[in-house]
Write a protein that holds these residues in place. Sequence first.
Motif, PDB file in Angstrom:
ATOM      1  N   ASP A 132       0.825  -1.209   0.000  1.00  0.00           N
ATOM      2  CA  ASP A 132       0.000   0.000   0.000  1.00  0.00           C
ATOM      3  C   ASP A 132       0.861   1.262   0.000  1.00  0.00           C
ATOM      4  N   LEU A 133       2.027   1.187   0.612  1.00  0.00           N
ATOM      5  CA  LEU A 133       2.977   2.304   0.489  1.00  0.00           C
ATOM      6  C   LEU A 133       3.407   2.462  -0.970  1.00  0.00           C
ATOM      7  N   ASP A 134       3.600   1.338  -1.668  1.00  0.00           N
ATOM      8  CA  ASP A 134       3.972   1.401  -3.079  1.00  0.00           C
ATOM      9  C   ASP A 134       2.882   2.084  -3.902  1.00  0.00           C
ATOM     10  N   HIS A 135       1.615   1.798  -3.571  1.00  0.00           N
ATOM     11  CA  HIS A 135       0.504   2.471  -4.254  1.00  0.00           C
ATOM     12  C   HIS A 135       0.621   3.982  -4.091  1.00  0.00           C
ATOM     13  N   TRP A 136       0.864   4.431  -2.863  1.00  0.00           N
ATOM     14  CA  TRP A 136       0.938   5.873  -2.626  1.00  0.00           C
ATOM     15  C   TRP A 136       2.203   6.486  -3.223  1.00  0.00           C
ATOM     16  N   GLU A 137       3.285   5.712  -3.309  1.00  0.00           N
ATOM     17  CA  GLU A 137       4.466   6.204  -4.035  1.00  0.00           C
ATOM     18  C   GLU A 137       4.090   6.575  -5.459  1.00  0.00           C
ATOM     19  N   SER A 138       3.339   5.694  -6.102  1.00  0.00           N
ATOM     20  CA  SER A 138       2.919   5.940  -7.480  1.00  0.00           C
ATOM     21  C   SER A 138       1.963   7.124  -7.562  1.00  0.00           C
ATOM     22  N   GLU A 139       1.002   7.176  -6.635  1.00  0.00           N
ATOM     23  CA  GLU A 139       0.006   8.245  -6.642  1.00  0.00           C
ATOM     24  C   GLU A 139       0.634   9.617  -6.381  1.00  0.00           C
ATOM     25  N   LEU A 140       1.552   9.675  -5.443  1.00  0.00           N
ATOM     26  CA  LEU A 140       2.142  10.952  -5.036  1.00  0.00           C
ATOM     27  C   LEU A 140       3.388  11.312  -5.833  1.00  0.00           C
ATOM     28  N   GLY A 141       3.937  10.337  -6.539  1.00  0.00           N
ATOM     29  CA  GLY A 141       5.111  10.603  -7.365  1.00  0.00           C
ATOM     30  C   GLY A 141       6.359  10.926  -6.580  1.00  0.00           C
ATOM     31  N   ARG A 142       6.539  10.215  -5.449  1.00  0.00           N
ATOM     32  CA  ARG A 142       7.720  10.456  -4.615  1.00  0.00           C
ATOM     33  C   ARG A 142       8.021   9.204  -3.807  1.00  0.00           C
ATOM     34  N   PRO A 143       9.263   9.014  -3.390  1.00  0.00           N
ATOM     35  CA  PRO A 143       9.592   7.831  -2.585  1.00  0.00           C
ATOM     36  C   PRO A 143       8.922   7.911  -1.217  1.00  0.00           C
ATOM     37  N   ILE A 144       8.463   6.759  -0.746  1.00  0.00           N
ATOM     38  CA  ILE A 144       7.890   6.647   0.592  1.00  0.00           C
ATOM     39  C   ILE A 144       8.574   5.475   1.285  1.00  0.00           C
ATOM     40  N   GLY A 145       9.372   5.783   2.279  1.00  0.00           N
ATOM     41  CA  GLY A 145      10.121   4.751   2.976  1.00  0.00           C
ATOM     42  C   GLY A 145       9.297   4.023   4.013  1.00  0.00           C
ATOM     43  N   ASN A 146       9.788   2.878   4.446  1.00  0.00           N
ATOM     44  CA  ASN A 146       9.136   2.144   5.515  1.00  0.00           C
ATOM     45  C   ASN A 146       9.093   3.012   6.778  1.00  0.00           C
ATOM     46  N   GLY A 147       7.936   3.071   7.405  1.00  0.00           N
ATOM     47  CA  GLY A 147       7.747   3.901   8.587  1.00  0.00           C
ATOM     48  C   GLY A 147       7.213   5.282   8.297  1.00  0.00           C
TER      49      GLY A 147
END
Length: 226
Positions: free
Chosen positions: A75-90
């Motif tokens: 689900d973090l990967d989904h938001w990475e794609s949606e927001l166009g930026r890296p999202i790290g664990n945590g």
Amino acid sequence: MKVLTVNVGRPKAVEYTDAPSGTTGIDKQPTDQAVWVSDPGPKGQGASGVAGDAVCDLRHHGGSDQAVYAFAREDLDHWESELGRPIGNGAFGENLTTSGIDMSSVLIGERWRIGSGGPVLEVTTGRIPCRTFASWLGQTGWVRRFTRHAVTGAYLRVIEPGEIRSGDPVGLVHRPDHDVTVEMAFRAETIQRDLLPRVLAAGEALHPELRAAALKYTAAQERTPS
């Protein structure tokens, strides 16, 4: 199913938190150390169930029924794609970043054992987004957007304490005989109040605040003339 990383946060002073201290623990970082997980005590008195993790707003966070927060890497990967930026664990403030668990379909009252002889955790509800979360991500309209998507991760209570390490497997040890998923519970609490009577099927495992709201709504509906 496994825990990719265990994440802990330290208090950070910010302008956008509702915590009286003016600090937030939402900035959680992965640790390579074994972390002790236990029941922190009642909400308002106990904080995080994860040793070394900061919970700064005890009015809305922490306590026995929100002792641990888990969010799926998928689900973090989904938001990475949606927001166009890296999202790290945590980055979403989760204590456990998982792999192989569909967080929306897990059931209230479902229990997991983490690792071999590690803690047993029980799902209680989904996460309600707040102003601190939105400001931390720097996203205007984030609360509404996150709510519409309704993929919230899961809060867990600690049934048996123990140590968790990054990479630990997650074993399903109990799956209740009802259909109340984390997604249903979240929708009932936010945008589909007509679902509130249905979440009562989860019984005592349901987060007590949501259970109280569902009981109140159901009683009011029963008093309303048809």
